[in-house]
Enzyme design. Structure first.
Site, PDB file in Angstrom:
ATOM      1  N   ILE A  65       0.829  -1.199   0.000  1.00 43.67           N
ATOM      2  CA  ILE A  65       0.000   0.000   0.000  1.00 43.67           C
ATOM      3  C   ILE A  65       0.865   1.252   0.000  1.00 43.67           C
ATOM      4  CG2 ILE A  65      -1.653   1.323   1.377  1.00 43.67           C
ATOM      5  CD1 ILE A  65      -2.808  -1.353   2.314  1.00 43.67           C
ATOM      6  N   TYR A 102      -0.237  -6.650  17.945  1.00 40.43           N
ATOM      7  CA  TYR A 102      -0.625  -5.886  16.755  1.00 40.43           C
ATOM      8  C   TYR A 102      -1.899  -5.083  17.018  1.00 40.43           C
ATOM      9  CZ  TYR A 102      -2.136  -4.865  11.979  1.00 40.43           C
ATOM     10  OH  TYR A 102      -2.561  -4.229  10.843  1.00 40.43           O
TER      11      TYR A 102
END
Length: 415
Positions: A132, A288
């Protein structure tokens, strides 16, 4: 904040006999050829519109020998007497949060930037060499922006830049080394950038790791926490002087819907929970999720501290299960991502929300918002807790000072 929006823009179509025009300063007005009259409001919607001061990418404003204004596309030499900015006119906002959703989960970053000329703007994209981040950097560069590839590996960054040059040779991309596992590297990056550039228009904190095995960085912090949050936090503070010069500047923090699955609260928001110092009971996905909550909390707190400096801050979710090399550290996730790949967003679609928040005209005056699929969404309840946001800020400052020294963060950078 955003109002309910129509399903289409068909109501924007002009009735027969009407023409849309723009003044030199960007105000749109409407001419009725039947009555020979004109008005500032759209004849159907009753709304006022404005266009940006910039010409669409590739166009320039010219004057002929009779002092008549015309517009020329420099790429194909097309000439028109209709202001090309009208194709990208937006409704005048009644308040900062009044904006129409123009894009969604299927939109690409290049569609978001269609017609935009970002010449003269400077952007930093962390992790710009792949995934990305690459599509974000590529899209900005192809529209005239000077893009700094903030990456660890020189050869991979140069390879990525070469791909963009092969598409358009006059793009402006530069590499400055940044290793997010080292606070010293973050400081060196900031110093190098400040020596080359006076201002920074867009800071896109894109880089991140997911479900990594337990490890500590050379600075003594858990790797995912430092890469996903702490180093980006430090980088942002160090670049405040350049961001403040842009007027306005935008900071885009890539988070994730995974932030909703963090179980951190005000009592458990401690350094040990944020950055475990050993692998006992370590779960990469839990860490995370915690770092993604940190991203939203950081964006919230930063937006409030820096609003007076004309710096806008957004946190974004790029999309679910986008096929990147993010899960490269866990074979099970690589298999899962491969299986769902046909049903997920492309990387160009994944970059759209970051690019939208970094560039959209209609977000002028907005800050501290969370976006998913180019649409403003409400983040989790903990991520909106001002006490948690302030506590995370204080903890982050203390951790950085412990490694880099008491003078690591100047008071003017703390907001």
């Amino acid at each position: 904040m955003a109002s309910l929006l129509p399903d289409s823009d068909s109501e924007d179509e002009l009735p027969p006999g009407w023409e849309e025009r723009a003044t030199v300063d960007g105000c749109v007005y409407y001419v009725n050829h039947s009555t020979k009259g004109s008005q500032w409001t759209h004849p159907r919607t009753g709304k006022k519109k404005v266009v940006s001061g910039e010409m669409p990418f590739g166009w320039e404003k010219c004057v002929d020998e009779e002092n008549k204004i015309y517009y020329q596309n420099k790429e194909n030499n097309r000439i028109t007497y209709t202001d090309p900015r009208l194709a990208f006119a937006i409704e005048e906002k009644e308040h900062p949060g009044d904006f129409r959703q123009r894009f969604d989960g299927s939109s690409t970053a290049l569609q978001v930037l269609h017609g935009r000329d970002l010449s003269g703007r400077v952007a930093i994209v962390t992790g710009a060499n792949t995934g990305i981040g690459f599509e974000t950097a590529r899209s900005l560069a192809l529209h005239g922006c000077t893009v700094i590839f903030a990456c660890r590996d020189f050869s991979r960054a140069e390879e990525a830049i070469a791909k963009i040059f092969s598409e358009r040779s006059n793009t402006k991309c530069e590499f400055i080394q940044l290793d997010l596992q080292s606070l010293k590297s973050v400081r060196n990056f900031a110093i190098t950038f400040q020596q080359r550039f006076r201002k920074l228009d867009m800071l896109i904190l894109n880089a991140g790791v997911f479900a990594v095995p337990f490890s500590l960085t050379p600075d003594g912090f858990e790797s995912a926490f430092q890469v996903n949050h702490l180093s980006h936090f430090y980088l942002t503070l160090l670049l405040k002087p350049q961001l403040a010069q842009a007027k306005p500047a935008r900071v885009v923090v890539l988070s994730s819907e995974s932030h909703r699955f963090s179980f951190l609260n005000l009592d458990s928001l401690t350094e040990l929970n944020l950055s475990p110092n050993n692998g006992s009971g370590y779960f990469g996905t839990v860490v995370y999720n915690n770092t993604k909550l940190c991203n939203v909390l950081f964006a919230k707190e930063l937006s409030e501290r820096w609003v007076k400096d004309d710096i806008q801050v957004f946190s974004v979710h790029p999309g679910n299960m986008i096929y990147t090399d993010l899960p490269r550290y866990w074979w099970l996730y690589r298999v899962l991502f491969a299986l769902v790949r046909p049903f997920t967003k492309s990387l160009q679609q994944g970059a759209s929300t970051s690019v939208y928040c970094a560039t959209a005209h209609e977000l002028a005056g907005c800050t501290g918002l969370y976006f998913n699929n180019c649409c403003r969404c409400t983040p989790s309840k903990p991520s909106q807790d001002p006490e948690m946001a302030n506590q995370l800020w204080t903890l982050s400052i203390d951790m950085i000072k412990r490694v880099m020294g008491e003078d690591a963060i100047l008071s003017k950078s703390q907001g």
